[in-house]
Enzyme design. Sequence first.
Site, PDB file in Angstrom:
ATOM      1  N   GLY A   1       0.755  -1.248   0.000  1.00 13.63           N
ATOM      2  CA  GLY A   1       0.000   0.000   0.000  1.00 13.63           C
ATOM      3  C   GLY A   1       0.778   1.286   0.000  1.00 13.63           C
ATOM      4  O   GLY A   1       0.186   2.367  -0.089  1.00 13.63           O
TER       5      GLY A   1
ATOM      6  N   GLU B   1       4.014  -6.724   1.421  1.00 11.43           N
ATOM      7  CA  GLU B   1       3.443  -7.083   0.111  1.00 11.43           C
ATOM      8  C   GLU B   1       3.337  -5.859  -0.793  1.00 11.43           C
ATOM      9  O   GLU B   1       2.251  -5.492  -1.223  1.00 11.43           O
ATOM     10  CB  GLU B   1       2.036  -7.667   0.319  1.00 11.43           C
ATOM     11  CG  GLU B   1       1.955  -8.827   1.291  1.00 11.43           C
ATOM     12  CD  GLU B   1       0.517  -9.082   1.781  1.00 11.43           C
ATOM     13  OE1 GLU B   1      -0.380  -8.267   1.511  1.00 11.43           O
ATOM     14  OE2 GLU B   1       0.314 -10.107   2.445  1.00 11.43           O
ATOM     15  N   PRO B   2       4.440  -5.185  -1.085  1.00 12.76           N
ATOM     16  CA  PRO B   2       4.337  -3.993  -1.931  1.00 12.76           C
ATOM     17  C   PRO B   2       4.060  -4.355  -3.387  1.00 12.76           C
ATOM     18  O   PRO B   2       4.585  -5.347  -3.900  1.00 12.76           O
ATOM     19  CB  PRO B   2       5.718  -3.343  -1.793  1.00 12.76           C
ATOM     20  CG  PRO B   2       6.642  -4.476  -1.492  1.00 12.76           C
ATOM     21  CD  PRO B   2       5.838  -5.495  -0.713  1.00 12.76           C
ATOM     22  N   GLY B   3       3.238  -3.554  -4.020  1.00  9.32           N
ATOM     23  CA  GLY B   3       2.968  -3.720  -5.450  1.00  9.32           C
ATOM     24  C   GLY B   3       3.305  -2.422  -6.166  1.00  9.32           C
ATOM     25  O   GLY B   3       4.359  -2.268  -6.775  1.00  9.32           O
ATOM     26  N   ARG B   4       2.405  -1.447  -6.023  1.00 18.03           N
ATOM     27  CA  ARG B   4       2.523  -0.166  -6.712  1.00 18.03           C
ATOM     28  C   ARG B   4       3.907   0.483  -6.563  1.00 18.03           C
ATOM     29  O   ARG B   4       4.480   0.959  -7.526  1.00 18.03           O
ATOM     30  CB  ARG B   4       1.467   0.799  -6.147  1.00 18.03           C
ATOM     31  CG  ARG B   4       1.369   2.119  -6.884  1.00 18.03           C
ATOM     32  CD  ARG B   4       0.473   3.101  -6.096  1.00 18.03           C
ATOM     33  NE  ARG B   4      -0.792   2.527  -5.717  1.00 18.03           N
ATOM     34  CZ  ARG B   4      -1.911   2.589  -6.449  1.00 18.03           C
ATOM     35  NH1 ARG B   4      -1.904   3.230  -7.593  1.00 18.03           N
ATOM     36  NH2 ARG B   4      -3.023   2.026  -6.023  1.00 18.03           N
TER      37      ARG B   4
ATOM     38  N   ARG C   1      -7.107   4.118 -14.872  1.00 16.06           N
ATOM     39  CA  ARG C   1      -7.000   4.825 -13.592  1.00 16.06           C
ATOM     40  C   ARG C   1      -7.581   6.245 -13.604  1.00 16.06           C
ATOM     41  O   ARG C   1      -8.261   6.619 -12.655  1.00 16.06           O
ATOM     42  CB  ARG C   1      -5.548   4.833 -13.082  1.00 16.06           C
ATOM     43  CG  ARG C   1      -5.003   3.426 -12.813  1.00 16.06           C
ATOM     44  CD  ARG C   1      -3.666   3.430 -12.074  1.00 16.06           C
ATOM     45  NE  ARG C   1      -3.856   3.886 -10.712  1.00 16.06           N
ATOM     46  CZ  ARG C   1      -3.575   5.088 -10.263  1.00 16.06           C
ATOM     47  NH1 ARG C   1      -3.024   5.983 -11.050  1.00 16.06           N
ATOM     48  NH2 ARG C   1      -3.827   5.408  -9.026  1.00 16.06           N
TER      49      ARG C   1
ATOM     50  N   CYS D   1     -15.639   5.813 -27.076  1.00 16.14           N
ATOM     51  CA  CYS D   1     -16.893   6.559 -27.067  1.00 16.14           C
ATOM     52  C   CYS D   1     -17.485   6.664 -25.674  1.00 16.14           C
ATOM     53  O   CYS D   1     -18.535   6.087 -25.371  1.00 16.14           O
ATOM     54  CB  CYS D   1     -17.866   5.913 -28.049  1.00 16.14           C
ATOM     55  SG  CYS D   1     -17.202   6.016 -29.709  1.00 16.14           S
TER      56      CYS D   1
ATOM     57  N   TYR E   1      -1.057  -1.275 -11.966  1.00 22.47           N
ATOM     58  CA  TYR E   1      -2.495  -1.109 -12.213  1.00 22.47           C
ATOM     59  C   TYR E   1      -2.728  -0.435 -13.568  1.00 22.47           C
ATOM     60  O   TYR E   1      -3.640   0.372 -13.728  1.00 22.47           O
ATOM     61  CB  TYR E   1      -3.160  -0.354 -11.039  1.00 22.47           C
ATOM     62  CG  TYR E   1      -2.859  -1.025  -9.716  1.00 22.47           C
ATOM     63  CD1 TYR E   1      -3.410  -2.277  -9.425  1.00 22.47           C
ATOM     64  CD2 TYR E   1      -1.972  -0.477  -8.788  1.00 22.47           C
ATOM     65  CE1 TYR E   1      -3.100  -2.941  -8.243  1.00 22.47           C
ATOM     66  CE2 TYR E   1      -1.653  -1.130  -7.610  1.00 22.47           C
ATOM     67  CZ  TYR E   1      -2.215  -2.359  -7.348  1.00 22.47           C
ATOM     68  OH  TYR E   1      -1.908  -3.025  -6.180  1.00 22.47           O
TER      69      TYR E   1
HETATM   70  C1  LIG Z   1      -3.387  -4.825  -3.458  1.00 26.93           C
HETATM   71  C2  LIG Z   1      -2.740  -5.521  -2.315  1.00 26.93           C
HETATM   72  C3  LIG Z   1      -1.376  -5.308  -2.042  1.00 26.93           C
HETATM   73  C4  LIG Z   1      -0.525  -4.362  -2.834  1.00 26.93           C
HETATM   74  O1  LIG Z   1      -0.935  -3.033  -2.682  1.00 26.93           O
HETATM   75  P1  LIG Z   1      -0.047  -1.857  -3.316  1.00 26.93           P
HETATM   76  O2  LIG Z   1      -0.812  -0.634  -2.996  1.00 26.93           O
HETATM   77  O3  LIG Z   1       0.026  -2.097  -4.776  1.00 26.93           O
HETATM   78  O4  LIG Z   1       1.281  -1.898  -2.655  1.00 26.93           O
HETATM   79  C5  LIG Z   1      -0.816  -6.001  -1.000  1.00 26.93           C
HETATM   80  N1  LIG Z   1      -1.548  -6.862  -0.250  1.00 26.93           N
HETATM   81  C6  LIG Z   1      -2.860  -7.090  -0.477  1.00 26.93           C
HETATM   82  C7  LIG Z   1      -3.599  -8.031   0.378  1.00 26.93           C
HETATM   83  C8  LIG Z   1      -3.500  -6.423  -1.516  1.00 26.93           C
HETATM   84  O5  LIG Z   1      -4.802  -6.633  -1.728  1.00 26.93           O
END
Ligand SMILES: *Cc1c(COP(=O)(O)O)cnc(C)c1O
Length: 445
Positions: free
Chosen positions: A263, A297-300, A336, A368, A397
């Site tokens: 997050g 659990e980093p993604g973004r 987005r 459209c 994303y």
């Molecule tokens: C989406 C999600 C993440 C990653 O969130 P980011 O904002 O992309 O870092 C990590 N853990 C869980 C459970 C998620 O649903």
Amino acid sequence: MAAPAPILSADDPSFADLLAARPHLSVHPFDGLMMEDVPLARVAAEVDTPSWVYSARAMRDAYRRFAAAFADAGLDASIHYAMKANDHLAVASLFAREGAGADVVSEGELLRALAAGIPAGRIVFSGVGKSVAALRLALGHGIMQLNVESAEELEIISAVAVEMGRTATIALRINPDVDAGTHAKITTGKAENKFGIPFADAAALYARAASLPGIDPAGIALHIGSQITALAPYRAAYARAAELVRHLRAQGLTVRRVDGGGGIGIAYRDELSITPAAFAGAVEATLGALGVPVMFEPGRSLVGPAGVLLASVVLTKPSGNHRFVILDAAMNDLVRPSMYDAWHGILPVAASAFHGPLAPADVVGPVCETGDTFTRGRELPPLGPGDRVVLLDTGAYGAVMSSTYNARPLAAEVMVDGSDYAVIRPRQAVEALWAHETVPGFVTG
Ligand SMILES: *Cc1c(COP(=O)(O)O)cnc(C)c1O
């Protein structure tokens, strides 16, 4: 309906500001906008547009900064890349090479993570509605941890594990009921959100988990939302997690680890976001004394800034006192802006355009829908048919949320590494859109 008045965005960061914050991008006096050592004009000429282009170096750097911050804070931490941000095999493989695990939220993501070479022993499975098939797959592979989101799910996992003769290592995902201060569609840690186990129920459920056959409760997990740009919500949530762990231990229960979720926000515009070092400091202050390994659990934050969506101008349409710049990329590629009102930086690609006079533009796609608008009133140089631009910070994303709405094939994906680049997914052929459709006899007669 009259065209909306342009919103003048004089406070938007300048091109120089946007470039300074993104060291994988630079402007070459002849070749124009570069990603690492590759001119994006060359990628556009060779691969065409729209295309997603990712910097391998930016991804590696982001991962290493995160890992180093935890090490510097003296934390025993593991990183589980959140596949949903960008589940491309090349991206997941890059993180696998760095030693990352994965956070997955579906059977498909679990299979993708395994295909990318992420060991099952480093995979965490989150999500409020894991199917029985997905649970069987996860238990069959012996993944590291299932993050349980409800009492009902705990009972199902126990039954599936017993039936398979396996033990499910689980963490209870608690909902700490804190406001992450992010967009309503991506906040997940408030009591009214669908995620996690109510804080008040967590201790009793943990005790229940410890008594159930086929269940090994390893710890607790939490994930309070996405694009969080302040530390305070994390501090509040992790303080609650620490309080719960102490309470569980006082009951004689064992807690071996805490999963702090993902997050961490990124600076799309000029947000002051969280540095990995500040984040690790907050983790140490709240969870450090528990003496357990922590998981994230980093993604973004690992992939968002590393990617751009490279597009071409179809045409520019003057409209009253402003202009519409119509791109060949659209909301079906990057959703987005229309889904989350997201702001994305836009840079031209041609070197000369960085010195052009600026004037406001509404940048839109050809789909459209009025919602197919990337931005309004953005200060941009003159842009005509065939000119290229990039939408910044679209590595997370972005491609994963694309659709083929308006029968628009999925865009190509490209990865840059130094002076090399590779097409990591070719542009979808338009015929592929209907290749699996059939027309039944009762229609054709
Ligand atoms: C989406 C999600 C993440 C990653 O969130 P980011 O904002 O992309 O870092 C990590 N853990 C869980 C459970 C998620 O649903």
